[in-house]
Write a protein that holds these residues in place. Structure first.
Motif, short mmCIF file in Angstrom:
data_model
loop_
_atom_site.label_atom_id
_atom_site.label_comp_id
_atom_site.label_asym_id
_atom_site.label_seq_id
_atom_site.Cartn_x
_atom_site.Cartn_y
_atom_site.Cartn_z
N UNK A 151 -12.23 6.37 5.04
CA UNK A 151 -11.38 5.34 4.45
C UNK A 151 -11.85 3.93 4.84
N UNK A 152 -13.15 3.70 4.63
CA UNK A 152 -13.76 2.41 4.96
C UNK A 152 -13.22 1.27 4.11
N UNK A 153 -12.60 1.61 2.97
CA UNK A 153 -12.10 0.58 2.05
C UNK A 153 -10.64 0.23 2.30
N UNK A 154 -10.03 0.83 3.34
CA UNK A 154 -8.60 0.61 3.57
C UNK A 154 -8.29 -0.85 3.89
N UNK A 155 -9.11 -1.48 4.70
CA UNK A 155 -8.86 -2.88 5.06
C UNK A 155 -8.98 -3.78 3.83
N UNK A 156 -9.94 -3.49 2.97
CA UNK A 156 -10.08 -4.28 1.75
C UNK A 156 -8.85 -4.15 0.86
N UNK A 157 -8.29 -2.93 0.79
CA UNK A 157 -7.08 -2.74 0.01
C UNK A 157 -5.90 -3.49 0.64
N UNK A 158 -5.83 -3.50 1.96
CA UNK A 158 -4.79 -4.27 2.63
C UNK A 158 -4.93 -5.75 2.28
N UNK A 159 -6.15 -6.26 2.28
CA UNK A 159 -6.35 -7.68 1.98
C UNK A 159 -6.08 -7.98 0.51
N UNK A 160 -6.24 -6.98 -0.36
CA UNK A 160 -5.83 -7.14 -1.75
C UNK A 160 -4.32 -7.42 -1.81
N UNK A 161 -3.54 -6.67 -1.06
CA UNK A 161 -2.10 -6.89 -1.01
C UNK A 161 -1.75 -8.25 -0.43
N UNK A 162 -2.48 -8.66 0.60
CA UNK A 162 -2.26 -9.99 1.18
C UNK A 162 -2.48 -11.05 0.12
N UNK A 163 -3.51 -10.83 -0.70
CA UNK A 163 -3.79 -11.77 -1.79
C UNK A 163 -2.67 -11.82 -2.82
N UNK A 164 -1.86 -10.76 -2.86
CA UNK A 164 -0.72 -10.72 -3.78
C UNK A 164 0.55 -11.27 -3.14
N UNK A 165 0.40 -11.84 -1.93
CA UNK A 165 1.54 -12.47 -1.27
C UNK A 165 2.28 -11.62 -0.28
N UNK A 166 1.78 -10.42 -0.01
CA UNK A 166 2.45 -9.54 0.96
C UNK A 166 2.01 -9.95 2.37
N UNK A 167 2.92 -10.10 3.33
CA UNK A 167 2.54 -10.44 4.70
C UNK A 167 1.58 -9.41 5.28
N UNK A 168 0.68 -9.86 6.13
CA UNK A 168 -0.37 -8.98 6.66
C UNK A 168 0.20 -7.74 7.33
N UNK A 169 1.20 -7.90 8.19
CA UNK A 169 1.71 -6.74 8.90
C UNK A 169 2.36 -5.75 7.94
N UNK A 170 3.06 -6.26 6.93
CA UNK A 170 3.67 -5.37 5.93
C UNK A 170 2.59 -4.65 5.13
N UNK A 171 1.56 -5.39 4.73
CA UNK A 171 0.46 -4.78 3.98
C UNK A 171 -0.22 -3.69 4.81
N UNK A 206 1.12 -1.79 7.08
CA UNK A 206 1.97 -0.60 7.12
C UNK A 206 1.92 0.16 5.80
N UNK A 207 1.90 -0.57 4.69
CA UNK A 207 1.88 0.07 3.37
C UNK A 207 0.59 0.87 3.18
N UNK A 208 -0.54 0.24 3.50
CA UNK A 208 -1.83 0.92 3.30
C UNK A 208 -1.97 2.06 4.30
N UNK A 209 -1.42 1.89 5.50
CA UNK A 209 -1.45 2.97 6.47
C UNK A 209 -0.77 4.23 5.94
N UNK A 210 0.37 4.04 5.25
CA UNK A 210 1.06 5.18 4.66
C UNK A 210 0.24 5.81 3.53
N UNK A 211 -0.43 4.96 2.75
CA UNK A 211 -1.27 5.50 1.68
C UNK A 211 -2.46 6.28 2.23
N UNK A 212 -3.05 5.79 3.31
CA UNK A 212 -4.15 6.52 3.94
C UNK A 212 -3.65 7.87 4.44
N UNK A 213 -2.46 7.87 5.06
CA UNK A 213 -1.89 9.13 5.52
C UNK A 213 -1.69 10.12 4.39
#
Length: 418
Positions: free
Chosen positions: A321-341, A343-350
């Motif tokens: 899941x090398x692309x997980x951080x990039x997906x998190x930063x995609x969410x940040x770009x959509x206005x989601x706070x970093x810590x929330x993003x 957690x969201x991507x962590x659940x998706x990885x799981x």
């Protein structure tokens, strides 16, 4: 210099120079008769000179001591060694930069804690070591300025009452300045210890590189084939190919670290000024120079000759899941706070791990269920190639940034494969 200030005549200088050249030739050929009863190399040479040219040879030691002479000789030797090691570091940097042409576009998994983290370009990895060795070169250059101060003429302890010209000697020998205090002149070896420290960091950088490539050459990684010339086989297991040069590079770092520690302990309690303990300094520095020089020479050849196992690398590149951080930063770009993003991507990885699939194989519905901002555009950032393309920051593994850095390094080093 002694002639310039009137202590020696021109004729006496000529006699001394001729005699010393003869002695040097005999030492070089191994025919010089060193005598144990004459204490040391200094007295052996002086006695041989007197035997050749008479009492004029007794004037050789005027205005100096063995103390300041040894410090001068040691500085000259270290200065030359710094210049030679700098060349070896440049050669190693060129080996890494020259790989960039044949490895352009290759993506590697990057690790933290030896766990897969984010994708990086192979060229980004090669240039990381160029940066480390460039700092090593800078440390050597900085050390050289302190090495390149002339002690000669400060004599044994307090200087000399003879009107010598130390600056003339400094100019003749290429020193940048004069050691200013006669008591400090021959009593300290901080210039040698600083050099030993710089060598130790070079060895540490080489050891880190060797350790990574040892791992990379295992069946478990299968990232790299080390040139056969730098490997050995097993005496009992015919299938084994052992990366011995890399292991020895890693192992010999211990010698260099030990030499530095020995030097630090050697000087820790010495009073001013010269003490015979300092005779123990040279063996440690000589050994560190020999060890680091040999490791650098071999490292350049190993780097140049190694081959990436591209098929093995690419076959497992989507693992971890090398692309997980990039997906998190995609969410940040959509206005989601970093810590929330996070957690969201962590659940998706799981969720993806439970299904045994990469993130890119999750459905759009699963993304939307995790967060409304995860629309169909997520598939443009998922996968290692998309993740690599998403990087933007200076110093990152962005293809554009890496290409810029490769060009800069080629220009800086005059790399072969321009």
């Amino acid at each position: 210099m002694l002639s310039e200030v009137g202590v020696l005549t021109r004729e006496e200088v000529k006699l001394i120079e001729t005699g010393l050249e003869e002695i040097r030739a005999e030492i070089a050929s191994g025919t010089f008769p060193f005598r144990q009863d004459l204490e040391d190399v200094h007295m052996n040479i002086e006695r041989a000179l007197v035997e050749r040219i008479g009492d004029v040879g007794r004037k050789l030691h005027t205005g100096r001591s063995r103390n300041d002479q040894v410090s001068t000789d040691f500085r000259l030797w270290i200065r030359d060694s710094i210049d030679q090691i700098d060349i070896l570091l440049i050669d190693l940097q060129r080996s890494f930069v020259d790989r960039c042409s044949r490895d352009e576009g290759v993506i590697l998994p990057g690790y933290t804690h030896l766990q897969r983290a984010q994708p990086v370009l192979a060229n980004h990895y090669w240039l990381a070591y160029c940066e480390k060795y460039e700092r090593d070169r800078a440390r050597l250059a900085d050390c050289r300025r302190r090495v390149n101060q002339l002690p000669l003429g400060t004599a044994a302890l307090a200087g000399t009452s003879i009107a010598i010209d130390r600056q003339l000697v400094a100019d003749k020998l290429g020193f940048e300045g004069l050691v200013a205090n006669s008591m400090d002149s021959s009593s300290d070896r901080d210039f040698a210890i600083e050099f030993a420290f710089a060598l130790t960091l070079i060895a540490e950088h080489l050891s880190t590189w060797a350790e990574e490539w040892i791992l990379w050459s295992t069946c478990e990684f299968s990232f790299l084939r080390v040139p056969q010339a730098y490997c050995t086989g097993s005496s009992i297991m015919p299938q084994k190919i052992n990366p011995d040069v890399l292991e020895l590079t890693r192992g010999k770092t211990a010698r260099v670290v030990g030499n530095l520690q020995a030097l630090l302990v050697l000087v820790k309690g010495l009073p001013l000024a010269y003490n015979r303990d300092l005779q123990e300094d040279k063996e440690r520095v000589f050994d560190s120079v020999d060890t680091v020089s040999a490791c650098l020479e071999l490292a350049a050849a190993v780097v140049a000759g190694a081959e990436l196992n591209r098929e093995a690398i690419s076959s497992r590149l989507e693992h971890g899941y090398l692309d997980a951080t990039t997906l998190m930063e995609f969410l940040i770009g959509e206005g989601v706070p970093q810590r929330s993003a996070h957690e969201i991507i962590g659940r998706l990885v799981g969720s993806a791990m439970k299904q045994g699939v990469p993130l890119a194989k999750l459905s759009l519905d699963e993304f939307q269920l995790a967060h409304a901002a995860l629309n169909e555009e997520v598939f443009e950032v998922l996968g290692v190639e998309h993740a690599i393309s998403a990087f933007k920051s200076v110093g990152s593994t962005s293809p554009e940034r890496v290409s810029e850095q490769v060009a800069l390094w080629r220009e800086r080093l005059g790399s072969v494969n321009n």
